[in-house]
Scaffold this motif. Structure first.
Motif, PDB file in Angstrom:
ATOM      1  N   UNK A 304      46.037 -35.973 -27.171  1.00 10.66           N
ATOM      2  CA  UNK A 304      45.527 -34.785 -26.932  1.00 10.66           C
ATOM      3  C   UNK A 304      44.258 -35.423 -26.996  1.00 10.66           C
ATOM      4  N   UNK A 305      43.471 -34.344 -26.794  1.00 13.84           N
ATOM      5  CA  UNK A 305      41.804 -34.541 -26.175  1.00 13.84           C
ATOM      6  C   UNK A 305      41.329 -35.148 -27.923  1.00 13.84           C
ATOM      7  N   UNK A 306      40.096 -35.652 -27.685  1.00 10.49           N
ATOM      8  CA  UNK A 306      39.724 -35.836 -28.512  1.00 10.49           C
ATOM      9  C   UNK A 306      39.096 -35.492 -29.744  1.00 10.49           C
ATOM     10  N   UNK A 307      38.792 -34.352 -29.415  1.00 12.60           N
ATOM     11  CA  UNK A 307      37.384 -33.608 -30.469  1.00 12.60           C
ATOM     12  C   UNK A 307      38.592 -32.405 -31.079  1.00 12.60           C
ATOM     13  N   UNK A 308      40.042 -32.149 -30.482  1.00 13.12           N
ATOM     14  CA  UNK A 308      41.243 -31.263 -30.990  1.00 13.12           C
ATOM     15  C   UNK A 308      41.258 -32.045 -32.313  1.00 13.12           C
ATOM     16  N   UNK A 309      40.978 -33.465 -32.506  1.00 11.69           N
ATOM     17  CA  UNK A 309      41.745 -33.705 -33.763  1.00 11.69           C
ATOM     18  C   UNK A 309      39.888 -33.748 -34.957  1.00 11.69           C
ATOM     19  N   UNK A 310      39.206 -32.822 -35.060  1.00 11.24           N
ATOM     20  CA  UNK A 310      38.741 -32.870 -35.537  1.00 11.24           C
ATOM     21  C   UNK A 310      39.277 -32.035 -36.991  1.00 11.24           C
ATOM     22  N   UNK A 311      39.508 -30.666 -36.594  1.00  7.91           N
ATOM     23  CA  UNK A 311      40.949 -30.342 -37.113  1.00  7.91           C
ATOM     24  C   UNK A 311      42.412 -30.030 -38.403  1.00  7.91           C
ATOM     25  N   UNK A 312      42.296 -31.957 -37.559  1.00  8.80           N
ATOM     26  CA  UNK A 312      43.594 -31.960 -38.195  1.00  8.80           C
ATOM     27  C   UNK A 312      43.597 -33.505 -39.365  1.00  8.80           C
ATOM     28  N   UNK A 313      44.531 -33.604 -40.501  1.00  9.05           N
ATOM     29  CA  UNK A 313      44.407 -33.998 -41.553  1.00  9.05           C
ATOM     30  C   UNK A 313      45.064 -35.385 -41.297  1.00  9.05           C
ATOM     31  N   UNK A 314      44.282 -36.821 -42.007  1.00  2.00           N
ATOM     32  CA  UNK A 314      45.315 -37.650 -41.371  1.00  2.00           C
ATOM     33  C   UNK A 314      45.296 -38.357 -43.440  1.00  2.00           C
ATOM     34  N   UNK A 315      46.536 -38.668 -44.063  1.00  4.36           N
ATOM     35  CA  UNK A 315      46.428 -39.111 -45.211  1.00  4.36           C
ATOM     36  C   UNK A 315      44.940 -40.344 -45.499  1.00  4.36           C
ATOM     37  N   UNK A 316      45.701 -40.869 -44.950  1.00  9.12           N
ATOM     38  CA  UNK A 316      44.608 -42.020 -44.774  1.00  9.12           C
ATOM     39  C   UNK A 316      43.411 -41.971 -43.743  1.00  9.12           C
ATOM     40  N   UNK A 317      42.168 -41.721 -44.800  1.00  3.61           N
ATOM     41  CA  UNK A 317      40.619 -41.066 -43.336  1.00  3.61           C
ATOM     42  C   UNK A 317      40.675 -42.256 -42.579  1.00  3.61           C
ATOM     43  N   UNK A 318      40.380 -41.526 -41.237  1.00  2.89           N
ATOM     44  CA  UNK A 318      40.165 -42.381 -40.349  1.00  2.89           C
ATOM     45  C   UNK A 318      38.860 -42.971 -40.584  1.00  2.89           C
ATOM     46  N   UNK A 319      38.871 -44.440 -39.532  1.00  4.32           N
ATOM     47  CA  UNK A 319      37.685 -45.209 -39.356  1.00  4.32           C
ATOM     48  C   UNK A 319      36.416 -44.748 -39.641  1.00  4.32           C
ATOM     49  N   UNK A 320      35.408 -45.186 -40.515  1.00  6.26           N
ATOM     50  CA  UNK A 320      33.739 -44.198 -39.756  1.00  6.26           C
ATOM     51  C   UNK A 320      33.900 -44.047 -38.774  1.00  6.26           C
ATOM     52  N   UNK A 321      33.547 -44.827 -37.683  1.00  2.59           N
ATOM     53  CA  UNK A 321      33.308 -45.093 -36.058  1.00  2.59           C
ATOM     54  C   UNK A 321      34.412 -44.431 -35.849  1.00  2.59           C
ATOM     55  N   UNK A 322      35.529 -44.309 -36.221  1.00  5.01           N
ATOM     56  CA  UNK A 322      36.067 -43.402 -35.861  1.00  5.01           C
ATOM     57  C   UNK A 322      36.633 -41.654 -35.912  1.00  5.01           C
ATOM     58  N   UNK A 323      35.563 -41.270 -37.106  1.00  5.21           N
ATOM     59  CA  UNK A 323      35.705 -39.918 -37.520  1.00  5.21           C
ATOM     60  C   UNK A 323      34.415 -40.160 -37.023  1.00  5.21           C
ATOM     61  N   UNK A 324      33.450 -40.322 -36.573  1.00  2.00           N
ATOM     62  CA  UNK A 324      32.064 -39.906 -35.501  1.00  2.00           C
ATOM     63  C   UNK A 324      32.179 -39.391 -34.871  1.00  2.00           C
ATOM     64  N   UNK A 325      33.476 -40.290 -33.752  1.00  2.00           N
ATOM     65  CA  UNK A 325      33.612 -40.522 -32.776  1.00  2.00           C
ATOM     66  C   UNK A 325      33.933 -38.753 -32.402  1.00  2.00           C
ATOM     67  N   UNK A 326      34.937 -38.699 -33.519  1.00  2.00           N
ATOM     68  CA  UNK A 326      36.260 -37.587 -32.938  1.00  2.00           C
ATOM     69  C   UNK A 326      35.465 -35.715 -33.539  1.00  2.00           C
ATOM     70  N   UNK A 327      34.264 -36.362 -33.926  1.00  2.00           N
ATOM     71  CA  UNK A 327      33.211 -35.145 -34.376  1.00  2.00           C
ATOM     72  C   UNK A 327      31.889 -34.662 -33.230  1.00  2.00           C
ATOM     73  N   UNK A 328      31.843 -36.267 -32.416  1.00  2.00           N
ATOM     74  CA  UNK A 328      30.776 -36.029 -31.690  1.00  2.00           C
ATOM     75  C   UNK A 328      30.873 -36.143 -30.410  1.00  2.00           C
ATOM     76  N   UNK A 329      32.542 -36.496 -30.147  1.00  2.00           N
ATOM     77  CA  UNK A 329      32.434 -36.574 -28.371  1.00  2.00           C
ATOM     78  C   UNK A 329      32.663 -35.221 -28.002  1.00  2.00           C
ATOM     79  N   UNK A 330      32.826 -34.634 -26.530  1.00  2.00           N
ATOM     80  CA  UNK A 330      32.948 -33.378 -26.248  1.00  2.00           C
ATOM     81  C   UNK A 330      33.450 -33.538 -25.512  1.00  2.00           C
ATOM     82  N   UNK A 331      33.847 -32.270 -24.253  1.00  2.00           N
ATOM     83  CA  UNK A 331      34.020 -32.209 -23.100  1.00  2.00           C
ATOM     84  C   UNK A 331      33.507 -30.516 -22.282  1.00  2.00           C
ATOM     85  N   UNK A 332      33.822 -31.422 -21.229  1.00  2.00           N
ATOM     86  CA  UNK A 332      33.758 -30.074 -19.783  1.00  2.00           C
ATOM     87  C   UNK A 332      33.772 -28.702 -20.268  1.00  2.00           C
ATOM     88  N   UNK A 333      32.814 -27.809 -20.075  1.00  2.00           N
ATOM     89  CA  UNK A 333      33.332 -26.693 -20.704  1.00  2.00           C
ATOM     90  C   UNK A 333      32.849 -25.420 -19.250  1.00  2.00           C
TER      91      UNK A 333
END
Length: 463
Positions: A304-333
Motif C-alpha cells: 500500500x502507499x507508504x503514508x497510508x501506514x501512518x494510522x496502522x498499528x504494529x504490535x512490534x513498533x517499527x524501527x525509528x527510521x521506518x517510523x520516520x519515513x512513514x510519517x515524512x514521505x508524501x505522495x503527489x496531489x
C-alpha cells in the motif's frame, strides 16, 4: 446538480486483491494445518505490485490471500468505465520498458493497442498571467523568457524538457539514483534549476505548474532527474525495435489488467478489507480489518502507499527510521473533475483544451467519441491548489472548479455537466498519485524502503 455515482469494474470470477514481494518465497514454506486457518502469505493492497507479487507466490506453490481496502481492485490503475470514452484516471500508458506489464498482458491474453488506435489529444491554448497564447505564438511571445536555445519549448513541456538537460542520470542504470555519488542532487529542484541550469525565476514558476508534488521547492531534484531518466530509457526502448509499439494501453481499458490478474488467483481478492493492525506473533502474523475479520499468515507483504501506514498499528513498533519515513514521505496531489459536454463551447474560436497557470493546471477535452469527436472533458488541479479540495464535498468541488473554468473561458458557462470527482489523494487508501521525495529524503530513506519488519515485507512503487 448532484454528482453521479458510477458503478465499479466487475470481475469475471472472484474479486481479489494482492500485494507482495518475491522475497517472501524464501520465508514461507507451505503452512501446515493449524487450529486457525493460516495462509502462507497475505498481500495487502490490490494494485499492480500486490497482484504481481501474489501471482509469483502462487506460482511457487504458496497459499496466498490478497486483501483490498477499496471496493475495487487496481489501485492507481483506474479506467473510468462509465465516463464516456472510458478515460484513464491514472496509469494511462504502458511504456516499452514496462516488462512486467507486457509479460502479464501476454500471459493473460490481454490485447494491447498503440498510438494509432488511441484517440488523439485535443488541441490546446495557453493562458499565462491572464493572457491567451496559442502554441504558434509562444516562441515569439513577450511572456516567453526562456533562453534562446529553449524558446520553442512549449509551457506544458518545460518541466520534462528542461529538467532533463544535462541530466547526470541520463544513460545510467535505472537504480543509480540511489547511489551516494548522486546525493548532492538531493536538494530542492528549484535550487537545482537555478544553480545547475541558470534558469530564470519565471521559467521555474511555469515548471511548477505541472509538478506532481506540492511545490517545486519541496521536491528533491534527484527525484525529478530519475523520472526523466526513466522516460528517456522508455523512449529508447521504444525506438530500438521499430516493430514494437513505443507505448500502449490495454484494449478496453487498463483496469482490465488488474482485473485479469486478480481473476487468475486461486483465492481471489477480498475487497472492502481495510487493515488497521498487524500483530506479529513470531511464527505468523494476524492482520485485523475494520469489519471485524482477521486473517493469519506466516508472512505478509504490504503493498500500500507508504503514508497510508501512518494510522496502522504494529504490535512490534517499527524501527525509528521506518517510523520516520512513514510519517515524512508524501505522495503527489491531484484532483480530476470529469464532465459531460452539453454544448460546443469551442465555437468561441479557441482550441478546445487549456493549459493554465492559475487555479487549475489543465482542462482537457477527450476525443473518444465516434470518429474522434469529443466524448467528455476533465479539469486537472495539481500541487498546492489541490489541498483546498480536502475541505470540499464532491458537489462543492464541482461547483468551485466550474466557476474557475468559466472565469478563464466564459463560453464554458452552461456547457458542462458533472460526472465525478476523482482523486487518489482524497481516498484514505490512496494517499496520492505517486511518491515524491522531499529534499534530503532520498539520502535518508530511499535505500531502506524495502527493509522488512519481522514477518512483514514492503513492496510497491516507493520501494
Amino acid at each position: 446538480m448532484n454528482i453521479k455515482t458510477l458503478p465499479k469494474v466487475t470481475l469475471n470470477r472472484r474479486q481479489t486483491l494482492i500485494t507482495g514481494s518475491a522475497a517472501l518465497i524464501a520465508g514461507a514454506a507451505p503452512a501446515r494445518a493449524q487450529s486457525i486457518k493460516k495462509h502462507d502469505a497475505l498481500v495487502i493492497g490490490a494494485g499492480l505490485s500486490g497482484l504481481h507479487a501474489a501471482m509469483i507466490l502462487e506460482e511457487a506453490g504458496l497459499d496466498v490471500q490478497v486483501l483490498e481496502g477499496r471496493d475495487r481492485i487496481g489501485g492507481r490503475v483506474y479506467t473510468l468505465m462509465n465516463v464516456p470514452g472510458r478515460p484513464e484516471a491514472a496509469g494511462e500508458l504502458i511504456g516499452a520498458n514496462y516488462a512486467r506489464m507486457l509479460d502479464t498482458a501476454q500471459r493473460l491474453n490481454l490485447p494491447l493497442i498503440g498510438p494509432e488506435d488511441i484517440s488523439p489529444s485535443s488541441k490546446k491554448y495557453y493562458r499565462i498571467s491572464g493572457q491567451v497564447i496559442t502554441p504558434d505564438e509562444w516562441v515569439s511571445h513577450k511572456l516567453n523568457v526562456l533562453p534562446e536555445q529553449y524558446r520553442d519549448v512549449l509551457p506544458d513541456r518545460l518541466l520534462w524538457t528542461l529538467s532533463h538537460v544535462n541530466n547526470p542520470l541520463s544513460g545510467k542504470p535505472l537504480d543509480d539514483w540511489l547511489k551516494p555519488e548522486y546525493h548532492k542532487y538531493d536538494i530542492p529542484h528549484s535550487r537545482y534549476l537555478r544553480e545547475y541550469l541558470n534558469l530564470p525565476e519565471e521559467v521555474i514558476r511555469l515548471m511548477n505548474v505541472t509538478i506532481h508534488s506540492d511545490h517545486i521547492d519541496n521536491t528533491s531534484a534527484i527525484n525529478e532527474l530519475r523520472r526523466y531518466a526513466v522516460s528517456e530509457f522508455s523512449s529508447k526502448m521504444g525506438k530500438a525495435d521499430p516493430t514494437k509499439l513505443p507505448w500502449m494501453q490495454v484494449k478496453g481499458g487498463n483496469s482490465l489488467m488488474p482485473a485479469a490478474m486478480a481473476d487468475s488467483l486461486d483465492n481471489g481478492v477480498h475487497i472492502n478489507k481495510t487493515v488497521y493492525a498487524f500483530d506479529d506473533h513470531g511464527d505468523y502474523v494476524t492482520v485485523k480489518c475494520l469489519d471485524g475479520t482477521e486473517y493469519h499468515a506466516r508472512q505478509v507483504i504490504c503493498s500500500v502507499p507508504h503514508s497510508v501506514l501512518k494510522d496502522v498499528k504494529f504490535s512490534n513498533r517499527l524501527s525509528k527510521l521506518k517510523e520516520e519515513s512513514v510519517k515524512d514521505i508524501d505522495y503527489g496531489i491531484s484532483i480530476q473533475v470529469h464532465y459531460n459536454i452539453k454544448k460546443p463551447f469551442w465555437e468561441d474560436g479557441l482550441p478546445m483544451s487549456i493549459w493554465n497557470d492559475e487555479s487549475f493546471e489543465r482542462f482537457a477535452v477527450i476525443l473518444r467519441g465516434e470518429n474522434n469527436t469529443p466524448s467528455s472533458a476533465v479539469a486537472f488541479i495539481n500541487g498546492n491548489d489541490a489541498y483546498k479540495y480536502d475541505f470540499m464535498t464532491d458537489q462543492q468541488a464541482y461547483d468551485y472548479t466550474t466557476r474557475e473554468l468559466v472565469k478563464v473561458r466564459p463560453s464554458l458557462e452552461g456547457a458542462l455537466e458533472p460526472i465525478m470527482v476523482q482523486s487518489c489523494h482524497r481516498n484514505v487508501h490512496g494517499s496520492g498519485d505517486w511518491v515524491f521525495w522531499r529534499p534530503g529524503q532520498v539520502k535518508k530513506y530511499a535505500n531502506h524502503m524495502r527493509d522488512r519488519h519481522g514477518n512483514i515485507h514492503f513492496a510497491a512503487e516507493h520501494t
